[in-house]
Design a protein around this motif. Structure first.
Motif, PDB file in Angstrom:
ATOM      1  N   HIS A 158       0.843  -1.195   0.000  1.00 21.39           N
ATOM      2  CA  HIS A 158       0.000   0.000   0.000  1.00 21.39           C
ATOM      3  C   HIS A 158       0.878   1.245   0.000  1.00 21.39           C
ATOM      4  N   LEU A 201      -9.936   4.340   0.648  1.00 24.47           N
ATOM      5  CA  LEU A 201      -8.595   4.898   0.801  1.00 24.47           C
ATOM      6  C   LEU A 201      -7.731   4.305  -0.300  1.00 24.47           C
ATOM      7  N   GLU A 231      -9.494  -0.142   2.091  1.00 24.75           N
ATOM      8  CA  GLU A 231      -8.120   0.242   1.805  1.00 24.75           C
ATOM      9  C   GLU A 231      -7.592  -0.628   0.671  1.00 24.75           C
TER      10      GLU A 231
END
Length: 261
Positions: A13, A24, A204
Protein backbone atom coordinates in the motif's frame (compact mmCIF):
# COMPACT_ATOMS: atom_id res chain seq x y z
CA UNK A 1 19.75 2.71 -16.93
CA UNK A 2 19.68 -0.27 -14.61
CA UNK A 3 16.71 -2.25 -13.32
CA UNK A 4 15.75 -3.64 -9.92
CA UNK A 5 12.88 -6.14 -9.82
CA UNK A 6 10.38 -6.40 -6.98
CA UNK A 7 8.33 -9.54 -6.35
CA UNK A 8 5.59 -8.74 -3.84
CA UNK A 9 5.42 -11.17 -0.93
CA UNK A 10 2.53 -9.35 0.74
CA UNK A 11 0.03 -6.64 -0.28
CA UNK A 12 1.72 -3.29 -0.86
CA UNK A 13 0.00 0.00 0.00
CA UNK A 14 1.35 3.38 -1.04
CA UNK A 15 -0.82 6.30 -0.03
CA UNK A 16 -2.70 8.15 -2.75
CA UNK A 17 -3.28 11.88 -3.00
CA UNK A 18 -7.07 11.70 -2.79
CA UNK A 19 -9.71 9.77 -0.91
CA UNK A 20 -13.07 9.09 -2.55
CA UNK A 21 -15.90 8.38 -0.15
CA UNK A 22 -14.98 5.46 2.09
CA UNK A 23 -12.19 4.21 -0.22
CA UNK A 24 -8.60 4.90 0.80
CA UNK A 25 -6.83 4.58 -2.54
CA UNK A 26 -3.23 3.99 -3.51
CA UNK A 27 -0.80 6.01 -5.61
CA UNK A 28 -1.73 5.95 -9.30
CA UNK A 29 -0.19 7.21 -12.51
CA UNK A 30 -2.01 10.31 -13.67
CA UNK A 31 -2.15 9.29 -17.36
CA UNK A 32 -3.03 5.57 -16.99
CA UNK A 33 -4.63 5.46 -13.51
CA UNK A 34 -2.57 2.32 -12.88
CA UNK A 35 -1.05 1.67 -9.44
CA UNK A 36 2.65 2.40 -9.04
CA UNK A 37 5.29 2.91 -6.34
CA UNK A 38 6.50 6.54 -6.19
CA UNK A 39 10.26 6.87 -6.55
CA UNK A 40 10.35 8.95 -3.36
CA UNK A 41 8.96 5.97 -1.43
CA UNK A 42 11.64 3.61 -2.76
CA UNK A 43 14.40 6.17 -2.32
CA UNK A 44 13.35 6.97 1.24
CA UNK A 45 13.37 3.31 2.24
CA UNK A 46 16.78 2.63 0.72
CA UNK A 47 18.24 5.87 2.10
CA UNK A 48 17.08 5.01 5.61
CA UNK A 49 18.87 1.65 5.42
CA UNK A 50 22.29 3.33 5.06
CA UNK A 51 23.74 3.85 8.53
CA UNK A 52 26.93 5.66 7.55
CA UNK A 53 26.13 9.38 7.07
CA UNK A 54 28.99 9.96 4.63
CA UNK A 55 27.92 7.06 2.44
CA UNK A 56 24.28 8.13 2.66
CA UNK A 57 25.16 11.64 1.54
CA UNK A 58 27.24 10.38 -1.42
CA UNK A 59 24.49 8.14 -2.73
CA UNK A 60 21.34 10.12 -1.98
CA UNK A 61 22.44 13.67 -1.20
CA UNK A 62 21.21 15.53 1.86
CA UNK A 63 17.89 16.61 3.29
CA UNK A 64 17.03 19.89 4.94
CA UNK A 65 16.94 18.28 8.38
CA UNK A 66 20.25 16.43 8.05
CA UNK A 67 22.44 19.08 9.68
CA UNK A 68 22.23 22.82 9.67
CA UNK A 69 22.33 23.11 5.89
CA UNK A 70 19.66 25.12 4.10
CA UNK A 71 20.50 23.93 0.59
CA UNK A 72 19.66 20.58 -0.92
CA UNK A 73 22.44 18.74 -2.77
CA UNK A 74 21.96 15.92 -5.24
CA UNK A 75 23.50 12.52 -4.65
CA UNK A 76 25.19 10.15 -7.07
CA UNK A 77 22.13 7.92 -7.61
CA UNK A 78 18.75 8.56 -9.18
CA UNK A 79 15.78 6.23 -8.66
CA UNK A 80 12.66 5.97 -10.85
CA UNK A 81 9.08 4.99 -10.10
CA UNK A 82 8.11 1.37 -9.59
CA UNK A 83 5.91 0.03 -12.42
CA UNK A 84 3.82 -3.11 -12.82
CA UNK A 85 5.14 -5.75 -15.20
CA UNK A 86 2.91 -8.75 -14.39
CA UNK A 87 -0.08 -8.78 -12.04
CA UNK A 88 -1.89 -11.96 -10.84
CA UNK A 89 -5.62 -12.31 -11.44
CA UNK A 90 -7.78 -15.21 -10.20
CA UNK A 91 -9.09 -17.63 -12.80
CA UNK A 92 -11.86 -20.20 -12.35
CA UNK A 93 -10.28 -22.43 -14.99
CA UNK A 94 -6.55 -21.95 -14.31
CA UNK A 95 -6.18 -20.84 -10.70
CA UNK A 96 -4.03 -17.74 -11.18
CA UNK A 97 -3.07 -16.00 -14.43
CA UNK A 98 -0.58 -13.15 -14.66
CA UNK A 99 -1.62 -10.34 -16.99
CA UNK A 100 0.12 -7.46 -18.71
CA UNK A 101 -0.45 -5.28 -21.77
CA UNK A 102 1.55 -4.13 -24.82
CA UNK A 103 2.00 -0.70 -23.22
CA UNK A 104 3.42 -2.11 -19.98
CA UNK A 105 5.71 -4.52 -21.82
CA UNK A 106 6.85 -1.78 -24.20
CA UNK A 107 7.69 0.50 -21.26
CA UNK A 108 9.71 -2.24 -19.60
CA UNK A 109 11.59 -2.99 -22.83
CA UNK A 110 12.50 0.68 -23.27
CA UNK A 111 13.85 0.97 -19.74
CA UNK A 112 15.97 -2.13 -20.37
CA UNK A 113 17.01 -0.91 -23.82
CA UNK A 114 16.06 -4.25 -25.35
CA UNK A 115 14.90 -4.68 -28.94
CA UNK A 116 12.07 -7.17 -28.50
CA UNK A 117 9.00 -7.74 -30.61
CA UNK A 118 6.14 -6.83 -28.29
CA UNK A 119 3.53 -9.61 -28.32
CA UNK A 120 0.14 -8.98 -29.85
CA UNK A 121 -3.02 -8.55 -27.84
CA UNK A 122 -4.49 -11.81 -26.54
CA UNK A 123 -1.14 -13.61 -26.70
CA UNK A 124 -1.09 -16.51 -24.25
CA UNK A 125 1.53 -19.11 -23.33
CA UNK A 126 -0.93 -21.80 -22.21
CA UNK A 127 -3.48 -21.78 -25.04
CA UNK A 128 -3.11 -25.50 -25.69
CA UNK A 129 -4.02 -26.46 -22.12
CA UNK A 130 -7.73 -25.58 -22.25
CA UNK A 131 -10.65 -24.95 -24.55
CA UNK A 132 -11.78 -21.89 -22.59
CA UNK A 133 -10.12 -19.54 -20.13
CA UNK A 134 -12.04 -17.81 -17.36
CA UNK A 135 -10.34 -14.67 -16.07
CA UNK A 136 -12.16 -12.92 -13.24
CA UNK A 137 -15.46 -11.91 -14.89
CA UNK A 138 -14.26 -12.50 -18.47
CA UNK A 139 -14.17 -15.60 -20.65
CA UNK A 140 -11.88 -16.26 -23.62
CA UNK A 141 -12.22 -19.02 -26.17
CA UNK A 142 -8.97 -20.77 -27.01
CA UNK A 143 -9.45 -20.15 -30.75
CA UNK A 144 -9.49 -16.39 -30.07
CA UNK A 145 -6.06 -16.47 -28.41
CA UNK A 146 -2.60 -16.43 -29.98
CA UNK A 147 0.20 -18.86 -29.15
CA UNK A 148 3.11 -17.10 -27.48
CA UNK A 149 6.38 -18.94 -27.92
CA UNK A 150 8.98 -16.41 -26.68
CA UNK A 151 7.19 -15.46 -23.44
CA UNK A 152 10.27 -16.19 -21.32
CA UNK A 153 11.99 -13.13 -22.86
CA UNK A 154 9.41 -10.97 -21.08
CA UNK A 155 9.74 -12.68 -17.70
CA UNK A 156 12.93 -11.82 -15.75
CA UNK A 157 14.46 -15.06 -14.55
CA UNK A 158 14.81 -15.52 -10.80
CA UNK A 159 13.86 -18.12 -8.21
CA UNK A 160 10.81 -16.02 -7.32
CA UNK A 161 9.48 -15.90 -10.89
CA UNK A 162 9.50 -19.69 -11.34
CA UNK A 163 5.95 -19.69 -9.96
CA UNK A 164 4.81 -17.39 -12.77
CA UNK A 165 3.89 -19.87 -15.48
CA UNK A 166 0.61 -18.73 -17.03
CA UNK A 167 0.86 -15.39 -18.82
CA UNK A 168 -1.65 -13.49 -20.93
CA UNK A 169 -1.30 -10.16 -22.77
CA UNK A 170 -4.52 -8.16 -22.78
CA UNK A 171 -5.34 -4.98 -24.71
CA UNK A 172 -4.28 -1.88 -22.79
CA UNK A 173 -7.82 -0.80 -21.94
CA UNK A 174 -8.91 -4.27 -20.81
CA UNK A 175 -5.71 -4.86 -18.85
CA UNK A 176 -6.24 -1.59 -16.97
CA UNK A 177 -9.77 -2.69 -16.03
CA UNK A 178 -8.60 -6.13 -14.90
CA UNK A 179 -5.82 -4.61 -12.79
CA UNK A 180 -8.33 -2.34 -11.04
CA UNK A 181 -10.55 -5.36 -10.37
CA UNK A 182 -7.59 -7.42 -9.16
CA UNK A 183 -6.40 -4.98 -6.49
CA UNK A 184 -6.38 -6.14 -2.88
CA UNK A 185 -9.17 -4.40 -0.92
CA UNK A 186 -9.52 -4.70 2.83
CA UNK A 187 -12.46 -3.48 4.91
CA UNK A 188 -11.36 -1.47 7.97
CA UNK A 189 -13.74 -0.52 10.76
CA UNK A 190 -13.30 1.54 13.90
CA UNK A 191 -14.74 0.20 17.15
CA UNK A 192 -15.65 2.30 20.16
CA UNK A 193 -15.17 1.30 23.80
CA UNK A 194 -18.29 -0.86 23.62
CA UNK A 195 -16.92 -2.83 20.65
CA UNK A 196 -19.51 -1.42 18.29
CA UNK A 197 -18.80 0.17 14.93
CA UNK A 198 -17.88 3.84 15.23
CA UNK A 199 -18.03 6.19 12.21
CA UNK A 200 -18.74 3.47 9.67
CA UNK A 201 -16.09 1.64 7.68
CA UNK A 202 -13.65 2.17 4.85
CA UNK A 203 -11.89 0.15 2.16
CA UNK A 204 -8.12 0.24 1.81
CA UNK A 205 -6.49 -0.71 -1.51
CA UNK A 206 -3.20 -2.48 -2.05
CA UNK A 207 -1.28 -4.06 -4.90
CA UNK A 208 -1.75 -7.85 -4.49
CA UNK A 209 1.05 -10.24 -3.51
CA UNK A 210 2.82 -12.17 -6.29
CA UNK A 211 2.81 -9.05 -8.48
CA UNK A 212 6.07 -8.52 -10.38
CA UNK A 213 7.23 -4.89 -10.51
CA UNK A 214 10.46 -3.06 -11.28
CA UNK A 215 12.10 0.33 -10.93
CA UNK A 216 14.93 1.89 -12.95
CA UNK A 217 17.97 3.55 -11.44
CA UNK A 218 21.22 5.08 -12.62
CA UNK A 219 24.07 7.47 -11.98
CA UNK A 220 23.46 11.22 -11.81
CA UNK A 221 25.70 13.90 -13.28
CA UNK A 222 26.68 14.76 -9.71
CA UNK A 223 28.94 11.68 -9.71
CA UNK A 224 31.53 13.65 -11.75
CA UNK A 225 33.64 10.77 -12.97
CA UNK A 226 33.04 8.53 -9.95
CA UNK A 227 30.08 6.81 -11.55
CA UNK A 228 31.62 3.35 -11.46
CA UNK A 229 32.19 3.55 -7.70
CA UNK A 230 28.68 4.90 -7.13
CA UNK A 231 27.31 2.02 -9.20
CA UNK A 232 29.19 -0.53 -7.10
CA UNK A 233 28.20 1.14 -3.82
CA UNK A 234 24.51 1.17 -4.69
CA UNK A 235 24.66 -2.37 -6.02
CA UNK A 236 26.22 -3.45 -2.74
CA UNK A 237 23.43 -1.69 -0.84
CA UNK A 238 20.77 -3.58 -2.80
CA UNK A 239 22.48 -6.89 -2.17
CA UNK A 240 22.68 -6.38 1.59
CA UNK A 241 19.05 -7.39 2.00
CA UNK A 242 17.06 -9.40 -0.52
CA UNK A 243 13.78 -8.68 1.30
CA UNK A 244 12.72 -5.14 2.15
CA UNK A 245 9.49 -3.49 3.30
CA UNK A 246 8.06 -0.64 1.21
CA UNK A 247 5.04 1.57 1.70
CA UNK A 248 2.67 1.97 4.64
CA UNK A 249 0.97 -0.31 7.15
CA UNK A 250 4.24 -1.97 8.15
CA UNK A 251 2.72 -3.13 11.45
CA UNK A 252 0.20 -5.18 9.42
CA UNK A 253 2.91 -6.93 7.44
CA UNK A 254 2.26 -4.94 4.28
CA UNK A 255 4.87 -4.14 1.67
CA UNK A 256 7.32 -7.07 1.96
CA UNK A 257 9.06 -7.51 -1.40
CA UNK A 258 11.82 -9.73 -2.74
CA UNK A 259 14.26 -7.58 -4.69
CA UNK A 260 17.04 -8.45 -7.11
CA UNK A 261 19.11 -6.75 -9.79
Amino acid sequence: MNTVYLYLLSPLHTGGTTQEGNLLGIARESHTNLPYIPSSTIRGKLRASVQDKTERFKLFGNELNDDTTTQLEQGNIWIGDGSILWLPVPSLSHGVIWISSPMLLRRWAKFNNTQLNIPSEYSCNFKKSASAIYLKDAMFKAEDLLDWENWKQFLPQNTETTSIQQLMVLPDRHCSTMIQMGLWRQVKIKLDQHKTVDSGFRYEEAIPPDTLMYFPWGITSQANGSGEQAFLDFQSLLQQSSIIQIGGQESLGRGFVQQWI
